[in-house]
Scaffold this motif. Structure first.
Motif, PDB file in Angstrom:
ATOM      1  N   VAL A  60      12.585  30.554  24.409  1.00  0.00           N
ATOM      2  CA  VAL A  60      12.523  32.020  24.471  1.00  0.00           C
ATOM      3  C   VAL A  60      11.805  32.495  25.752  1.00  0.00           C
ATOM      4  O   VAL A  60      12.219  33.474  26.382  1.00  0.00           O
ATOM      5  N   LEU A  61      10.772  31.768  26.146  1.00  0.00           N
ATOM      6  CA  LEU A  61      10.039  32.149  27.372  1.00  0.00           C
ATOM      7  C   LEU A  61      10.948  32.061  28.590  1.00  0.00           C
ATOM      8  O   LEU A  61      10.948  32.928  29.460  1.00  0.00           O
ATOM      9  N   GLY A  62      11.770  30.985  28.619  1.00  0.00           N
ATOM     10  CA  GLY A  62      12.712  30.783  29.714  1.00  0.00           C
ATOM     11  C   GLY A  62      13.696  31.946  29.818  1.00  0.00           C
ATOM     12  O   GLY A  62      13.999  32.424  30.910  1.00  0.00           O
ATOM     13  N   GLU A  63      14.168  32.424  28.655  1.00  0.00           N
ATOM     14  CA  GLU A  63      15.128  33.539  28.660  1.00  0.00           C
ATOM     15  C   GLU A  63      14.499  34.800  29.255  1.00  0.00           C
ATOM     16  O   GLU A  63      15.107  35.512  30.048  1.00  0.00           O
ATOM     17  N   LEU A  64      13.231  35.036  28.846  1.00  0.00           N
ATOM     18  CA  LEU A  64      12.535  36.231  29.355  1.00  0.00           C
ATOM     19  C   LEU A  64      12.379  36.165  30.864  1.00  0.00           C
ATOM     20  O   LEU A  64      12.722  37.106  31.593  1.00  0.00           O
ATOM     21  N   THR A  65      11.872  35.029  31.349  1.00  0.00           N
ATOM     22  CA  THR A  65      11.570  34.935  32.778  1.00  0.00           C
ATOM     23  C   THR A  65      12.863  34.918  33.602  1.00  0.00           C
ATOM     24  O   THR A  65      12.892  35.440  34.709  1.00  0.00           O
ATOM     25  N   ASN A  76      16.778  39.920  37.973  1.00  0.00           N
ATOM     26  CA  ASN A  76      16.732  41.322  38.391  1.00  0.00           C
ATOM     27  C   ASN A  76      15.716  41.558  39.506  1.00  0.00           C
ATOM     28  O   ASN A  76      15.248  42.682  39.723  1.00  0.00           O
ATOM     29  N   HIS A  77      15.372  40.456  40.179  1.00  0.00           N
ATOM     30  CA  HIS A  77      14.530  40.503  41.394  1.00  0.00           C
ATOM     31  C   HIS A  77      13.161  41.117  41.173  1.00  0.00           C
ATOM     32  O   HIS A  77      12.638  41.820  42.021  1.00  0.00           O
ATOM     33  N   MET A  78      12.597  40.867  40.004  1.00  0.00           N
ATOM     34  CA  MET A  78      11.227  41.345  39.781  1.00  0.00           C
ATOM     35  C   MET A  78      10.302  40.142  39.745  1.00  0.00           C
ATOM     36  O   MET A  78      10.734  39.022  39.475  1.00  0.00           O
ATOM     37  N   ASN A  79       9.039  40.424  40.014  1.00  0.00           N
ATOM     38  CA  ASN A  79       8.082  39.332  40.140  1.00  0.00           C
ATOM     39  C   ASN A  79       7.005  39.468  39.059  1.00  0.00           C
ATOM     40  O   ASN A  79       6.296  40.476  39.024  1.00  0.00           O
ATOM     41  N   ILE A  80       6.921  38.469  38.182  1.00  0.00           N
ATOM     42  CA  ILE A  80       5.878  38.519  37.141  1.00  0.00           C
ATOM     43  C   ILE A  80       4.573  38.036  37.761  1.00  0.00           C
ATOM     44  O   ILE A  80       4.496  36.932  38.279  1.00  0.00           O
ATOM     45  N   LYS A  81       3.565  38.911  37.749  1.00  0.00           N
ATOM     46  CA  LYS A  81       2.278  38.526  38.346  1.00  0.00           C
ATOM     47  C   LYS A  81       1.440  37.703  37.373  1.00  0.00           C
ATOM     48  O   LYS A  81       0.640  36.878  37.760  1.00  0.00           O
ATOM     49  N   MET A  88       3.442  40.460  29.855  1.00  0.00           N
ATOM     50  CA  MET A  88       3.751  40.207  31.263  1.00  0.00           C
ATOM     51  C   MET A  88       3.125  41.313  32.096  1.00  0.00           C
ATOM     52  O   MET A  88       3.202  42.498  31.732  1.00  0.00           O
ATOM     53  N   GLY A  89       2.512  40.937  33.211  1.00  0.00           N
ATOM     54  CA  GLY A  89       1.889  41.926  34.101  1.00  0.00           C
ATOM     55  C   GLY A  89       2.700  42.053  35.383  1.00  0.00           C
ATOM     56  O   GLY A  89       3.107  41.052  35.976  1.00  0.00           O
ATOM     57  N   PHE A  90       2.935  43.312  35.808  1.00  0.00           N
ATOM     58  CA  PHE A  90       3.670  43.568  37.062  1.00  0.00           C
ATOM     59  C   PHE A  90       2.771  44.335  38.021  1.00  0.00           C
ATOM     60  O   PHE A  90       1.833  45.025  37.607  1.00  0.00           O
ATOM     61  N   ALA A  91       3.112  44.253  39.314  1.00  0.00           N
ATOM     62  CA  ALA A  91       2.245  44.864  40.325  1.00  0.00           C
ATOM     63  C   ALA A  91       2.365  46.379  40.369  1.00  0.00           C
ATOM     64  O   ALA A  91       1.419  47.064  40.753  1.00  0.00           O
ATOM     65  N   THR A  92       3.519  46.913  39.998  1.00  0.00           N
ATOM     66  CA  THR A  92       3.694  48.370  40.117  1.00  0.00           C
ATOM     67  C   THR A  92       4.243  48.953  38.817  1.00  0.00           C
ATOM     68  O   THR A  92       4.880  48.252  38.021  1.00  0.00           O
ATOM     69  N   ALA A  93       4.027  50.278  38.658  1.00  0.00           N
ATOM     70  CA  ALA A  93       4.525  50.979  37.475  1.00  0.00           C
ATOM     71  C   ALA A  93       6.057  50.966  37.482  1.00  0.00           C
ATOM     72  O   ALA A  93       6.698  50.917  36.429  1.00  0.00           O
ATOM     73  N   MET A  94       6.647  50.977  38.701  1.00  0.00           N
ATOM     74  CA  MET A  94       8.101  50.988  38.792  1.00  0.00           C
ATOM     75  C   MET A  94       8.696  49.680  38.247  1.00  0.00           C
ATOM     76  O   MET A  94       9.635  49.695  37.464  1.00  0.00           O
ATOM     77  N   GLU A  95       8.080  48.569  38.645  1.00  0.00           N
ATOM     78  CA  GLU A  95       8.563  47.272  38.163  1.00  0.00           C
ATOM     79  C   GLU A  95       8.385  47.167  36.648  1.00  0.00           C
ATOM     80  O   GLU A  95       9.211  46.592  35.947  1.00  0.00           O
ATOM     81  N   GLN A  96       7.262  47.727  36.176  1.00  0.00           N
ATOM     82  CA  GLN A  96       6.993  47.696  34.733  1.00  0.00           C
ATOM     83  C   GLN A  96       8.122  48.397  33.967  1.00  0.00           C
ATOM     84  O   GLN A  96       8.660  47.868  32.998  1.00  0.00           O
ATOM     85  N   LYS A  97       8.506  49.590  34.476  1.00  0.00           N
ATOM     86  CA  LYS A  97       9.567  50.376  33.816  1.00  0.00           C
ATOM     87  C   LYS A  97      10.895  49.629  33.863  1.00  0.00           C
ATOM     88  O   LYS A  97      11.645  49.588  32.894  1.00  0.00           O
ATOM     89  N   GLN A  98      11.171  49.043  35.041  1.00  0.00           N
ATOM     90  CA  GLN A  98      12.435  48.335  35.235  1.00  0.00           C
ATOM     91  C   GLN A  98      12.502  47.133  34.289  1.00  0.00           C
ATOM     92  O   GLN A  98      13.518  46.899  33.629  1.00  0.00           O
ATOM     93  N   ALA A  99      11.391  46.387  34.193  1.00  0.00           N
ATOM     94  CA  ALA A  99      11.355  45.204  33.328  1.00  0.00           C
ATOM     95  C   ALA A  99      11.563  45.620  31.881  1.00  0.00           C
ATOM     96  O   ALA A  99      12.274  44.965  31.110  1.00  0.00           O
TER      97      ALA A  99
END
Ligand SMILES: NC(=O)C1=CN([C@@H]2O[C@H](COP(=O)(O)OP(=O)(O)OC[C@H]3O[C@@H](n4cnc5c(N)ncnc54)[C@H](O)[C@@H]3O)[C@@H](O)[C@H]2O)C=CC1
Ligand SMILES: O=C(O)C(=O)Cc1ccc(O)cc1
Length: 377
Positions: free
Chosen positions: A307-312, A318-323, A340-351
């Motif tokens: 399941v973790l593999g599917e998430l990542t 989708n070209h996002m980076n999990i911090k 999962m933590g992302f660097a920006t609010a935009m990436e958070q919304k997209q994820a």
């Protein structure tokens, strides 16, 4: 800023490298010279294009410099000041970035002729990582920057340094050297000590290893304990008097709290919590963070292999980076949760949208009502 034709940075690590990079990025036209005890750092800084010239000696570095910025550990100052003082231009301004200011004023008085204009400095921005590789041209943007003039500092020097600070994107704040050490003890040094002690509490008296269960609260209160240990050791000793006073205050506050608990003084404990909330809620927002906060999402997932593999994979495709990624253990039963933590609010919304639409309907933004995160913390 145009009044400095040549600026020299001694020490091309996190702070020196970031300052040189900030000046270049913001269009400083004069010459930037750099010196570092490590020849590799001089070469690297030249390659990065953040200095125009890498000096081979301290004497060469300060020759013709109109502003000299010391960006090494304070422990190196006596040796650097002894070697450079005879070669500083008469009109040169000397400044530094050390985290403690009283001791620096004394060192400069001992080693540098009073004809040389000196003004201490301290940017209130940094990182847990040191060295040139961690340098960033935007490190000082919107950060406060203390300037600490000495007895012999001219008004014109203060004005010029204020322009320098603004040129790297920071806000100058002029205070006395001792006052600076009192302020930073309260807002930076004692909090750092507290974070270190709270972290070490996990390992105190050979107790159970609870690190694996540490959640958001622990991370928030101890984040800065990951800072450079050698630098913080220096800060504690150079600002020893203020740190000792801070420890006395902490001791008496802990004693008082212990008594309130023992005597079941619930009203007073509540007053104390309310007071902390009031002060903490008033801390200005929008200032740069030591280690920037992450924008979290939480996904409720089935407890099954892969399941973790599917998430990542979905995030990566989708070209996002999990911090940061973390499995929340606190939930029992058939479901698990992944933060999962992302660097920006935009990436958070997209994820959030990618995962919700990609087979993970129980995906939540942190703070969302009934999210898995708030349930589990
Ligand atoms: N790291 C942080 O978050 C902050 C640090 N400061 C202050 O900035 C100063 C520098 O810290 P960082 O840049 O983080 O350290 P750093 O370790 O990243 O850089 C220091 C640089 O100085 C060089 N150096 C050491 N001794 C030298 C010598 N004798 N001659 C020439 N170069 C020498 C090292 O090779 C290194 O490149 C410290 O005094 C620290 O208190 C101030 C604000 C924030
Ligand atoms: O501790 C803090 O508040 C920081 O934001 C980072 C930092 C570390 C050391 C300094 O001397 C100044 C700033």
């Amino acid at each position: 800023m145009d009044f400095f034709n040549k600026i020299t940075f001694i020490g091309l690590g996190l702070i020196g490298g970031s300052m040189a990079a900030a000046l270049k990025r913001r269009g400083y036209k004069g010459e930037i010279c750099g010196y570092d005890a490590l020849p590799d750092s001089r070469e690297e800084a030249k390659k990065m294009g953040i200095i125009d010239h890498g000096a081979n000696t301290l004497q060469e570095a300060v020759a013709e410099a109109e502003l000299v910025v010391l960006c090494t550990p304070i422990a190196a100052y006596p040796q650097i000041l002894r070697k450079t003082a005879p070669f500083l231009r008469r009109e040169a301004i000397l400044t530094d970035v050390g985290s403690v200011k009283g001791c620096v004023g004394e060192l400069v008085n001992q080693h540098v002729h009073r004809d040389i204009q000196f003004i201490g400095g301290h940017p209130m921005a940094g990182s847990e990582k040191g060295g040139l590789k961690a340098a960033s041209a935007t490190l000082f943007e919107n950060a406060y920057y203390f300037l600490t003039p000495g007895q012999h500092t001219a008004r014109e020097t203060v004005t010029k340094l204020e322009s320098f600070v603004k040129a790297i994107g920071a806000y100058p704040v002029v205070v006395g050297q001792r006052e600076h050490d009192k302020i930073t003890a309260r807002i930076s040094h004692i909090p750092h000590l507290a974070a270190v002690l709270l972290t070490n509490l996990l390992d105190h008296e050979g107790g159970i290893n609870s690190v694996a269960f540490a959640g958001g609260g622990f991370r928030d209160t101890t984040r800065i304990a990951s800072g450079n240990p050698a630098m913080w050791k220096d800060i504690f000793f150079y600002n020893k008097e203020e740190i000792l006073l801070g420890i006395e205050s902490l001791e008496s506050m802990l004693k008082e709290f212990r008594e309130l608990l023992k005597e079941k003084q619930e009203g007073k404990v509540l007053d104390l919590l309310n007071k902390a909330k009031f002060i903490r809620d008033g801390v200005p927002k929008g200032m740069p963070d030591y280690m920037p906060p992450l924008f979290d999402i939480v996904v409720d997932v089935e407890d099954r292999p892969g399941v973790l593999g599917e998430l990542t994979r979905l995030i990566g495709e989708n070209h996002m980076n999990i911090k940061e990624i973390e499995i929340l253990h606190a939930r029992e039963g058939e479901q698990g949760a992944v933060r999962m933590g992302f660097a920006t609010a935009m990436e958070q919304k997209q994820a959030f949208s990618v995962l919700r639409g990609g087979g993970f309907p129980r995906t939540y933004m942190k703070g969302e009502k009934n999210d898995a995160y708030s349930e589990s913390c």
